[in-house]
Design a protein around this motif. Structure first.
Motif, PDB file in Angstrom:
ATOM      1  N   ASP A  46       0.918  -1.283  -0.042  1.00 57.90           N
ATOM      2  CA  ASP A  46      -0.053  -0.328   0.075  1.00 57.90           C
ATOM      3  C   ASP A  46       0.848   1.371   0.013  1.00 57.90           C
ATOM      4  OD1 ASP A  46      -2.483  -1.118   0.017  1.00 57.90           O
ATOM      5  OD2 ASP A  46      -2.631  -1.235   2.005  1.00 57.90           O
ATOM      6  N   ALA A  47       0.219   2.560  -0.519  1.00 57.29           N
ATOM      7  CA  ALA A  47       0.927   3.796  -0.457  1.00 57.29           C
ATOM      8  C   ALA A  47       0.931   4.434   0.990  1.00 57.29           C
ATOM      9  CB  ALA A  47       0.350   4.454  -1.817  1.00 57.29           C
ATOM     10  N   ASP A  48       0.108   4.071   1.925  1.00 55.90           N
ATOM     11  CA  ASP A  48      -0.018   4.827   3.142  1.00 55.90           C
ATOM     12  C   ASP A  48       1.273   4.443   4.037  1.00 55.90           C
ATOM     13  OD1 ASP A  48      -0.094   2.377   4.136  1.00 55.90           O
ATOM     14  OD2 ASP A  48      -2.619   2.448   4.150  1.00 55.90           O
ATOM     15  N   LEU A  49       2.220   3.915   3.708  1.00 55.23           N
ATOM     16  CA  LEU A  49       3.375   3.560   4.644  1.00 55.23           C
ATOM     17  C   LEU A  49       3.175   3.085   5.806  1.00 55.23           C
ATOM     18  CD1 LEU A  49       5.522   7.030   4.114  1.00 55.23           C
ATOM     19  CD2 LEU A  49       5.953   4.891   3.151  1.00 55.23           C
ATOM     20  N   GLN A  50       1.955   2.405   6.019  1.00 58.29           N
ATOM     21  CA  GLN A  50       1.792   1.529   6.948  1.00 58.29           C
ATOM     22  C   GLN A  50       2.496   0.173   6.919  1.00 58.29           C
ATOM     23  OE1 GLN A  50      -2.946   2.236   7.673  1.00 58.29           O
ATOM     24  NE2 GLN A  50      -2.098   1.514   9.403  1.00 58.29           N
ATOM     25  N   ASN A  51       2.388  -0.285   5.672  1.00 57.99           N
ATOM     26  CA  ASN A  51       3.416  -1.512   5.116  1.00 57.99           C
ATOM     27  C   ASN A  51       5.009  -0.802   5.351  1.00 57.99           C
ATOM     28  OD1 ASN A  51       1.087  -2.295   2.689  1.00 57.99           O
ATOM     29  ND2 ASN A  51       1.537  -3.619   4.610  1.00 57.99           N
ATOM     30  N   GLU A  52       5.892  -1.854   5.773  1.00 57.08           N
ATOM     31  CA  GLU A  52       7.306  -1.481   5.756  1.00 57.08           C
ATOM     32  C   GLU A  52       8.170  -1.604   4.456  1.00 57.08           C
ATOM     33  OE1 GLU A  52      10.545   0.255   6.249  1.00 57.08           O
ATOM     34  OE2 GLU A  52       9.369   0.565   7.802  1.00 57.08           O
ATOM     35  N   PRO A  53       8.377  -0.786   3.574  1.00 60.33           N
ATOM     36  CA  PRO A  53       8.934  -1.015   2.245  1.00 60.33           C
ATOM     37  C   PRO A  53      10.440  -1.925   2.690  1.00 60.33           C
ATOM     38  CG  PRO A  53       8.369   1.233   2.115  1.00 60.33           C
ATOM     39  CD  PRO A  53       8.317   0.533   3.755  1.00 60.33           C
ATOM     40  N   GLY A  54      10.995  -1.544   3.826  1.00 63.74           N
ATOM     41  CA  GLY A  54      12.265  -2.419   4.379  1.00 63.74           C
ATOM     42  C   GLY A  54      12.047  -3.673   4.227  1.00 63.74           C
ATOM     43  N   ASP A  55      11.014  -4.375   4.450  1.00 62.21           N
ATOM     44  CA  ASP A  55      10.633  -5.782   4.362  1.00 62.21           C
ATOM     45  C   ASP A  55      10.578  -6.422   3.227  1.00 62.21           C
ATOM     46  OD1 ASP A  55      10.630  -5.736   7.335  1.00 62.21           O
ATOM     47  OD2 ASP A  55       8.547  -5.435   7.373  1.00 62.21           O
ATOM     48  N   ILE A  56      10.525  -5.756   2.057  1.00 58.19           N
ATOM     49  CA  ILE A  56      10.410  -6.284   0.611  1.00 58.19           C
ATOM     50  C   ILE A  56      11.598  -7.268   0.559  1.00 58.19           C
ATOM     51  CG2 ILE A  56      10.704  -5.840  -1.731  1.00 58.19           C
ATOM     52  CD1 ILE A  56       9.203  -3.038  -1.297  1.00 58.19           C
ATOM     53  N   PRO A  57      12.843  -6.927   0.890  1.00 55.37           N
ATOM     54  CA  PRO A  57      13.904  -7.999   0.477  1.00 55.37           C
ATOM     55  C   PRO A  57      13.834  -9.172   1.496  1.00 55.37           C
ATOM     56  CG  PRO A  57      15.064  -5.726   0.994  1.00 55.37           C
ATOM     57  CD  PRO A  57      13.332  -5.786   1.231  1.00 55.37           C
ATOM     58  N   LEU A  58      13.260  -9.172   2.431  1.00 55.63           N
ATOM     59  CA  LEU A  58      12.744 -10.448   3.169  1.00 55.63           C
ATOM     60  C   LEU A  58      11.930 -11.311   2.355  1.00 55.63           C
ATOM     61  CD1 LEU A  58      12.807 -12.014   5.965  1.00 55.63           C
ATOM     62  CD2 LEU A  58      10.884 -10.607   6.521  1.00 55.63           C
ATOM     63  N   LEU A  59      10.845 -10.874   1.799  1.00 60.10           N
ATOM     64  CA  LEU A  59       9.937 -11.437   1.042  1.00 60.10           C
ATOM     65  C   LEU A  59      10.713 -12.137  -0.245  1.00 60.10           C
ATOM     66  CD1 LEU A  59       8.085 -10.080   2.710  1.00 60.10           C
ATOM     67  CD2 LEU A  59       6.348  -9.709   0.922  1.00 60.10           C
ATOM     68  N   LEU A  60      11.640 -11.140  -0.987  1.00 58.72           N
ATOM     69  CA  LEU A  60      12.177 -11.832  -2.221  1.00 58.72           C
ATOM     70  C   LEU A  60      13.003 -12.724  -1.829  1.00 58.72           C
ATOM     71  CD1 LEU A  60      12.696  -8.142  -3.664  1.00 58.72           C
ATOM     72  CD2 LEU A  60      11.022 -10.033  -4.578  1.00 58.72           C
ATOM     73  N   GLN A  61      13.678 -12.724  -0.740  1.00 63.93           N
ATOM     74  CA  GLN A  61      14.813 -13.597  -0.299  1.00 63.93           C
ATOM     75  C   GLN A  61      14.119 -14.962  -0.227  1.00 63.93           C
ATOM     76  OE1 GLN A  61      16.621 -13.285   3.510  1.00 63.93           O
ATOM     77  NE2 GLN A  61      18.351 -14.299   3.079  1.00 63.93           N
ATOM     78  N   ARG A  62      12.953 -15.128   0.355  1.00 69.37           N
ATOM     79  CA  ARG A  62      12.250 -16.294   0.498  1.00 69.37           C
ATOM     80  C   ARG A  62      11.795 -16.878  -0.945  1.00 69.37           C
ATOM     81  NH1 ARG A  62       9.164 -18.955   4.414  1.00 69.37           N
ATOM     82  NH2 ARG A  62       9.004 -21.059   3.526  1.00 69.37           N
ATOM     83  N   LEU A  63      11.474 -16.225  -1.992  1.00 66.23           N
ATOM     84  CA  LEU A  63      11.265 -16.623  -3.184  1.00 66.23           C
ATOM     85  C   LEU A  63      12.520 -17.177  -3.800  1.00 66.23           C
ATOM     86  CD1 LEU A  63       8.558 -14.070  -4.634  1.00 66.23           C
ATOM     87  CD2 LEU A  63       8.175 -16.257  -3.825  1.00 66.23           C
ATOM     88  N   GLU A  64      13.523 -16.418  -3.725  1.00 65.29           N
ATOM     89  CA  GLU A  64      14.782 -16.713  -4.457  1.00 65.29           C
ATOM     90  C   GLU A  64      15.440 -18.043  -3.625  1.00 65.29           C
ATOM     91  OE1 GLU A  64      17.600 -14.190  -6.386  1.00 65.29           O
ATOM     92  OE2 GLU A  64      15.924 -15.058  -7.184  1.00 65.29           O
TER      93      GLU A  64
END
Length: 343
Positions: free
Chosen positions: A100-118
């Protein structure tokens, strides 16, 4: 050497935006910082859903100096599902991330999700779980818990947090699903129907500091209606006769028994013309017959849809062994190609 705008990225980040002008500079910067902390290249598709607060102009300004930022401007406010689909239609990366764009989600967690897929080839979708959610208890968290439990039990896709927008997918899963109405709440269920193997990881969540929430408690009733659609879609999309015909039999069977009993009574010499039960029996038989006919029409439409080049009946991939691996030759009586069904 291709430019940053034409080079194919590894990751496509899709963010639906509606009247979030004050959050956009921080959002774009924090996503850039998060993606710089990992090795995959990326693009950011910021989908403006008909904002009226200057978000569109702000996106154009930000994109002027950021070649990886791709604003997508919808003609009017269509809703979050349409905004997400507009982004999905334009993604180029082999991974797709939403938030979401409201900054309630933490963009810094995106690498965590990508690492799991990788690192985990057995996972096709990683869904965020706002384990420590920073929202009002009564108006937001309680209805959310009830909805999560209801959706999990009805669809068989058990997640703690269906409403978390922070999710990551392998591209083929996104290519297989379409969002209509307000089905963005049920993306995990749609992904499961498309063959996705889903896991859930805890992510951070922040209280809203700028802008106004677009969600209210009234959405609970819409969720129930959408849930009925999703359950039907998942269980009976390719066999509508089992849904409508089954209900038709449940209606027609007691109606037929009622009419049979009244026929026996009539043959015994009693008058049945004024009995309300006669009308009940006739109505049940007629409604049951209508439901069965509706199921037959649904079966015909399903076959026409698939045979005319519509959505695939199933999703599958062929297993191809690595060149260096030793594979025993298949016996003459077996197929030469090993296959693995995803769905």
């Amino acid at each position: 050497m291709p430019s940053a705008r034409t080079a194919i990225p590894d990751v496509s980040v899709v963010v639906p935006i509606y009247n979030e002008v004050d959050n956009l500079p921080d959002l774009v910067e924090r996503i850039a910082q998060a993606m710089a902390a990992q090795p995959l290249s990326f693009e950011l598709l910021a989908v403006d859903d008909g904002s009226t607060d200057g978000s569109r102009a702000r996106l154009r300004e930000l994109a002027a100096t950021r070649p990886w930022l791709r604003p997508v401007l919808l003609a009017r406010n269509y809703g979050q599902s349409s905004a997400l689909q507009a982004g999905f239609d334009r993604v180029r990366g082999r991974y797709v991330v939403t938030l979401d764009a409201d900054l309630q989600n933490e963009p810094g967690d995106i690498p965590l999700l990508l690492q799991r897929l990788e690192t985990d080839p057995d996972v096709d979708m990683v869904s965020g779980w706002r384990k420590d959610r920073q929202d009002a208890e009564i108006s937001r968290k309680l209805p959310s818990r009830i909805a999560n439990k209801l959706i999990s039990n009805a669809t068989g896709v058990h997640l703690h947090d269906y409403g978390c927008a922070l999710k990551a997918y392998r591209r083929p899963i996104i290519d297989r699903i379409r969002l209509y109405g307000e089905l963005h709440r049920f993306i995990p269920s749609l992904a499961k129907e498309a063959g996705a193997r889903i896991t859930e990881v805890p992510v951070r969540h922040h209280a809203r500091t700028r802008g106004v929430s677009k969600y209210g408690i009234d959405r609970t009733f819409r969720v129930i209606l959408d849930l009925i659609l999703i359950v039907f879609f998942m269980r009976y999309r390719q066999r509508p006769l089992h849904a409508f015909g089954g209900l038709g039999l449940w209606l027609a069977a007691p109606g037929g028994l009622i009419l049979l009993w009244l026929l026996i009574v009539k043959l015994l010499g009693q008058d049945i013309g004024g009995r309300p039960l006669l009308l009940v029996g006739v109505m049940l038989v007629l409604m049951g017959a209508q439901m069965i006919v509706a199921g037959l029409i649904g079966e015909l439409l399903t076959r026409i849809y698939h045979e005319a080049g519509g959505a695939a009946q199933f999703h599958a991939e062929e297993y191809v062994p690595d060149e260096g691996s030793k594979v025993a030759p298949a016996p003459a009586s077996t197929a030469q190609a090993a296959t693995k069904t995803i769905a």
